[in-house]
Scaffold this motif. Sequence first.
Motif, PDB file in Angstrom:
ATOM      1  N   GLU A  32       7.273  -1.233  -3.945  1.00  0.00           N
ATOM      2  CA  GLU A  32       5.833  -2.080  -4.168  1.00  0.00           C
ATOM      3  C   GLU A  32       6.355  -3.340  -4.755  1.00  0.00           C
ATOM      4  O   GLU A  32       5.679  -4.381  -4.251  1.00  0.00           O
ATOM      5  N   GLU A  80      -2.968   5.853  -2.980  1.00  0.00           N
ATOM      6  CA  GLU A  80      -4.098   5.129  -2.654  1.00  0.00           C
ATOM      7  C   GLU A  80      -4.760   5.864  -1.629  1.00  0.00           C
ATOM      8  O   GLU A  80      -5.993   6.066  -1.645  1.00  0.00           O
ATOM      9  N   LEU A 137       4.068  -0.948   3.928  1.00  0.00           N
ATOM     10  CA  LEU A 137       3.574   0.435   3.682  1.00  0.00           C
ATOM     11  C   LEU A 137       4.519   1.328   3.141  1.00  0.00           C
ATOM     12  O   LEU A 137       5.634   1.584   4.075  1.00  0.00           O
ATOM     13  N   MET A 179       0.871  -1.208  -0.107  1.00  0.00           N
ATOM     14  CA  MET A 179      -0.031   0.151  -0.169  1.00  0.00           C
ATOM     15  C   MET A 179       0.922   1.094  -0.260  1.00  0.00           C
ATOM     16  O   MET A 179       1.933   1.300   0.621  1.00  0.00           O
ATOM     17  N   LYS A 186      -5.476  -0.970   8.960  1.00  0.00           N
ATOM     18  CA  LYS A 186      -5.098  -1.030   7.611  1.00  0.00           C
ATOM     19  C   LYS A 186      -4.703  -2.776   7.665  1.00  0.00           C
ATOM     20  O   LYS A 186      -4.062  -3.145   6.514  1.00  0.00           O
TER      21      LYS A 186
END
Length: 198
Positions: free
Chosen positions: A102, A127, A109, A1, A195
Amino acid sequence: MNIGLTGGIATGKSSVSRYLVSLGAILIDADQIAREVMLPGHPVLAAVIERFGQAVLNEDGTLHRKKLGEIVFGNSAELKALNDITHPAIRLEMQERMRMFEQEQPDKLVVSDIPLLYESGLSEQFEQVMVVYVPAEIQLKRLMERDGISEADALSRLNAQMDIEEKKRRADIVIDNSGTMEETKAQIIKFWHDKGLS
């Protein structure tokens, strides 16, 4: 994320980003990248020298920030010329690092710390956007204390940025940093758990 992290001057964004990193987040710092692209040998510094002349260099070939600041401060055309050189390169580097992290660590994160995120129109790249918030009167008081400046100077710096209430209104996540650091950390931990981050 991936999330964008922003706030206003003297809202405590650095404290929040440090705490997120201590929990395991990966930080991409726009200010750090802005310094990196101005190092000797970087094409961005070469373009800056070409535009503003050798006077913006120290004898050792490093950027003379004060000289460059004197040229662009209060001169919107010169500031735009500088931003047109530096901003695309900084954005590109941030995007490349974001993609790399990513791919390599998809469970982490990734936090991109960008002081002028909304002003630069970058919110769509993330996001979610986290805003570190304090009311304007606290922001003013902290800025005066932190930088040892007058109220008039502090107000002119605050007025150069988007209003903190507007940033709060646009945010997906608001971290209210007007209380103690423990209260701020509690909000960050709640966000972290909500999250499902580990």
